[in-house]
Design a protein around this motif. Structure first.
Motif, short mmCIF file in Angstrom:
data_model
loop_
_atom_site.label_atom_id
_atom_site.label_comp_id
_atom_site.label_asym_id
_atom_site.label_seq_id
_atom_site.Cartn_x
_atom_site.Cartn_y
_atom_site.Cartn_z
N ARG A 234 103.66 -20.99 -3.13
CA ARG A 234 102.76 -20.72 -2.00
C ARG A 234 101.99 -21.96 -1.61
NH1 ARG A 234 100.80 -14.91 -4.39
NH2 ARG A 234 102.86 -13.98 -4.23
N PRO B 159 104.53 -16.90 -6.20
CA PRO B 159 103.27 -17.62 -6.35
C PRO B 159 103.38 -19.14 -6.51
CG PRO B 159 103.17 -15.57 -7.56
CD PRO B 159 104.57 -15.67 -7.01
N PRO B 160 104.27 -19.67 -7.36
CA PRO B 160 104.25 -21.13 -7.54
C PRO B 160 104.65 -21.89 -6.27
CG PRO B 160 105.46 -20.07 -9.33
CD PRO B 160 105.23 -19.03 -8.29
N ARG C 226 108.61 -7.04 -5.74
CA ARG C 226 107.29 -7.67 -5.87
C ARG C 226 106.46 -7.50 -4.60
NH1 ARG C 226 107.39 -12.68 -10.04
NH2 ARG C 226 105.29 -12.85 -9.21
N ASP D 102 100.05 -10.97 -8.14
CA ASP D 102 99.63 -10.86 -6.74
C ASP D 102 98.29 -10.16 -6.62
OD1 ASP D 102 101.82 -12.11 -5.34
OD2 ASP D 102 103.04 -10.46 -6.07
N TYR E 3 107.41 -12.18 1.64
CA TYR E 3 106.91 -12.49 0.29
C TYR E 3 107.39 -13.86 -0.15
CZ TYR E 3 105.63 -11.86 -4.60
OH TYR E 3 105.06 -12.01 -5.82
N TYR F 195 94.29 -16.63 -10.78
CA TYR F 195 95.58 -16.78 -10.09
C TYR F 195 95.97 -18.25 -10.03
CZ TYR F 195 98.80 -17.06 -6.15
OH TYR F 195 99.87 -17.35 -5.34
N ASN G 157 94.88 -5.88 3.15
CA ASN G 157 95.49 -7.10 2.64
C ASN G 157 95.00 -8.30 3.46
OD1 ASN G 157 97.07 -9.25 1.84
ND2 ASN G 157 98.99 -8.09 1.80
N TYR G 158 93.85 -8.85 3.00
CA TYR G 158 93.25 -9.90 3.82
C TYR G 158 94.01 -11.23 3.71
CZ TYR G 158 90.94 -11.88 -0.31
OH TYR G 158 90.68 -12.45 -1.53
N VAL G 159 94.81 -11.37 2.65
CA VAL G 159 95.63 -12.57 2.54
C VAL G 159 96.63 -12.60 3.69
CG1 VAL G 159 97.28 -13.82 1.12
CG2 VAL G 159 95.35 -12.68 0.04
N PHE H 32 102.94 -5.47 -4.83
CA PHE H 32 101.72 -6.13 -4.39
C PHE H 32 100.96 -5.23 -3.41
CE2 PHE H 32 100.15 -9.71 -1.42
CZ PHE H 32 98.89 -9.67 -1.99
N GLU I 87 98.76 -1.91 -4.15
CA GLU I 87 97.35 -2.11 -4.45
C GLU I 87 96.40 -1.58 -3.37
OE1 GLU I 87 94.49 -4.15 -6.89
OE2 GLU I 87 96.50 -3.37 -7.14
N PHE I 88 96.81 -1.68 -2.12
CA PHE I 88 95.84 -1.55 -1.04
C PHE I 88 95.62 -0.14 -0.51
CE2 PHE I 88 97.50 -5.88 -0.89
CZ PHE I 88 96.32 -6.57 -1.04
N VAL J 273 99.23 -20.26 -11.70
CA VAL J 273 100.20 -21.01 -10.92
C VAL J 273 100.23 -22.48 -11.36
CG1 VAL J 273 100.75 -21.85 -8.61
CG2 VAL J 273 100.14 -19.45 -8.95
#
Lengths: 450, 160
Positions: B103, B100-101, B25, A239, B97, A249, B135-137, B29, B32-33, A253
């Motif tokens: 998203r 990743p695979p 997770r 992440d 959340y 990333y 967290n800009y995402v 994640f 981090e911020f 994936v």
């Protein structure tokens, strides 16, 4: 006199220092029009020049016809990742950019201007590129830190109407792809069904991944490793990577980590692989002989780190590699982006292309591969060398034709036509240079090597 | 976006392990911020406890994304009340959340939509989302989903 003796390297650093100072740099601009008498300046400068000015002002695309813009590119760097030297700043980067300009002219007949600057921030860098666009027919980005270079290239490609190329990404990737295509021909395997491991997730390999995918290799056949092991969607830093390096990333994936464990080491990743492309850190010992033994039969190993490859070629061969390539000119099979960038720009400039697509980079790689194939492939000849100068017009033509085909060229051409045009430009450049040199106008170097 | 095989539902006891991983997770994640989001040393353990609580708890909304039998994402929202406001109840998404695979397929969007439906049933008019300022995402995700900036939350150490 600096002597080159067997086993002992020439002291290139001392020689280079002395000669750079002696000549005061490496390039200059020289007129290409007749200047017979002062009155000629009424054509080339005022008042006559007003007419081409009016034409170009009315239709900016005409600037490619009435000025040297059509053959001029900028070699742009902020000096944040200079080859082997790191973040040394713009002045430090200048000698490298000037050297690149020399190669552009000598190998491709392209007029290249070194342009080093202080706009490190991505937006400032981009606005600089946008601001200078009218002066150039193309931009060659060079020696820019990762991952900034990826965003910069993507953004610049979408914002500018002239080709933007980042040689550390696309040049190296295209040369590598060319080498891989031929290596797979020799071992008689289908590259699209093979397992390819990329060690290092910097500019070169991230661009290579993109090209391999565009060339038709399923991402699940590719494994990419950075310093923390296999890029994998279940890696604990995944992440974080989405934020800090979306390119890595995406690879994690898309490849799914090749069915390996998250962060698995290279020794695991190489088991059963058909090819390894290492573009990581200088060796030796980064790649171990035993790991190559664990690869599939007829393993292909590209160890591209400079100055010392990740594994010495003879060690790789002892481990069972059938084909080995490196970044060095003193070993066979040099993966050399000088095979790529002069001809890519020759081609795009000649058709006034608006961009360089991945397909055009692939066309360059395939033509380089074909050239070597025409000459006769064998384990120690999978790529041409820089002195095979007739390679350049062929690659230029392949790129130019692809640009026309994809509708990104302002002018049309055929393969044959572009081979002729590019040959003429490159030959005349070399002849001019030879004449000037032989005339004695360029002073003899006060120190030299043997 | 319609994703065949995707099913948004409430978690049950069988989902504890997978939900615990997702909770862990999510917080790793966001760690981090901002230092204020630093994880406790036993965060993995706590994730499991939280997963158990979420499955039992009726106070808010917890949803999971079930994709072909795999638990691939989750959302947790709470309801806050302030009697002086005309709309006294607001739903707040605190955790969201997706693995990743999975998203880029609209799964998070579906989770938010479904949470909206559930919150409405609880008498809620507005839905908000909390996430670390950097967290800009998340910021882009909620903006695209029609959320507007609503509340600024600032933080500092107690001792200056």
């Amino acid at each position: 006199m600096v002597k080159e003796t067997k086993g002992e390297e020439v002291d290139w650093y001392t020689l280079s220092k002395k000669l750079h100072k002696f000549y005061g740099g490496k390039i200059e601009t020289i007129p290409k029009v007749p200047i017979r008498r002062l009155k000629d300046f009424a054509i080339w400068y005022t008042p006559g020049v007003a007419e081409p000015s009016r034409i170009a002002a009315k239709d900016p695309d005409e600037s490619f016809e009435y000025t040297n813009r059509w053959n001029t590119i900028a070699v742009v760097s902020d000096g944040t990742r200079v080859l082997g030297l790191g973040k040394i700043g713009p002045e430090g980067a200048y000698p490298v950019m000037e050297g690149k300009a020399l190669l552009f002219k000598y190998l491709g007949g392209v007029d290249a201007i070194p342009l080093v600057h202080r706009n490190r921030e991505i937006e400032a860098f981009l606005s600089l590129l946008e601001a200078i666009e009218p002066s150039f027919g193309g931009i060659n980005l060079e020696d820019i830190e990762s991952p900034k270079c990826f965003q910069l290239l993507d953004e610049a490609r979408s914002r500018l109407e002239i080709p933007v190329w980042h040689d550390d990404q696309q040049g190296t990737a295209a040369a590598t792809l060319a080498g891989l295509i031929n290596a797979f021909k020799i071992v008689g395997k289908d590259m699209r069904k093979s397992r390819i491991v990329l060690l290092g997730a910097g500019a070169a390999n991230i661009a290579l991944y993109r090209l391999l995918k565009a060339w038709g290799i399923p991402p699940s056949n590719i494994v990419v490793l950075d310093s923390r092991g296999v890029l994998h969607p279940d890696r604990s830093d995944i992440d974080r990577l989405m934020i800090s390096n979306p390119w890595k990333y995406k690879i994690a994936v898309e490849t799914g980590g090749g069915g390996l464990n998250p962060g698995a080491p290279l020794s695991e990743a190489m088991k059963g692989a058909d090819a390894l492309v290492a573009a990581s850190k200088p060796g030796p010992g980064v790649v171990k002989k035993e790991w190559i033994t664990a690869m599939e039969r007829d393993a292909i190993v590209f160890a591209e780190a400079n100055p010392v490859p990740e594994i010495w070629p003879w060690e790789a061969k002892e481990g069972g590699a059938r084909i080995v390539a490196t970044g060095r000119s003193d070993f066979p099979n040099q993966v050399n982006n000088s095979l790529v960038f002069p001809s890519v720009f020759r081609g795009v400039l000649d058709v006034r292309a608006r961009t360089i697509t991945d397909e055009m980079a692939i066309a360059a790689a395939e033509e380089i591969a074909r050239y070597a194939e025409d000459k006769g492939l064998h384990e120690d000849y999978i790529l041409p060398t820089m002195d095979e100068w007739d390679l350049y017009p062929r690659v230029a033509a392949a790129v130019a034709v692809k640009a026309v085909e994809q509708g990104v060229a302002r002018r049309t051409t055929t393969y044959r036509e572009e081979v002729e045009r590019a040959s003429l430009i490159i030959k005349s450049t070399r002849e001019k240079f030879k004449l000037v040199w032989e005339s004695g106008l360029i002073p003899k170097p006060p120190v030299d090597y043997e | 976006m319609y994703e065949p095989g995707l099913y948004i539902r409430s978690p049950n006891e069988r989902d504890v392990d997978k939900l615990a991983v997702l909770i862990f997770r999510f917080y790793s994640f966001n760690e981090e911020f901002d230092p204020a989001w630093s994880l406790a040393s036993n965060a993995e353990e706590v994730s499991r406890e939280l997963a158990l609580e979420y499955i039992k708890d009726g106070g808010g909304v917890v949803l999971i994304a079930d994709y072909d039998g795999q638990v691939v994402g989750y959302l947790r929202a709470v309801v806050r009340e302030n009697r002086i406001l005309a709309w006294s109840k607001i739903g707040v998404i605190q955790e969201l959340y997706v693995l990743p695979p999975y998203r880029g397929r609209g799964i998070a969007k579906r989770l938010v939509e479904e949470a909206g439906r559930k919150l409405r049933e609880l008498g809620v008019r507005h839905i908000a989302a909390e996430f670390p300022a950097l967290n800009y995402v998340a910021e882009n995700f909620y903006k695209e989903g029609g959320f507007r900036p609503y509340l600024n939350v600032y933080v500092r150490d107690v001792e200056v």
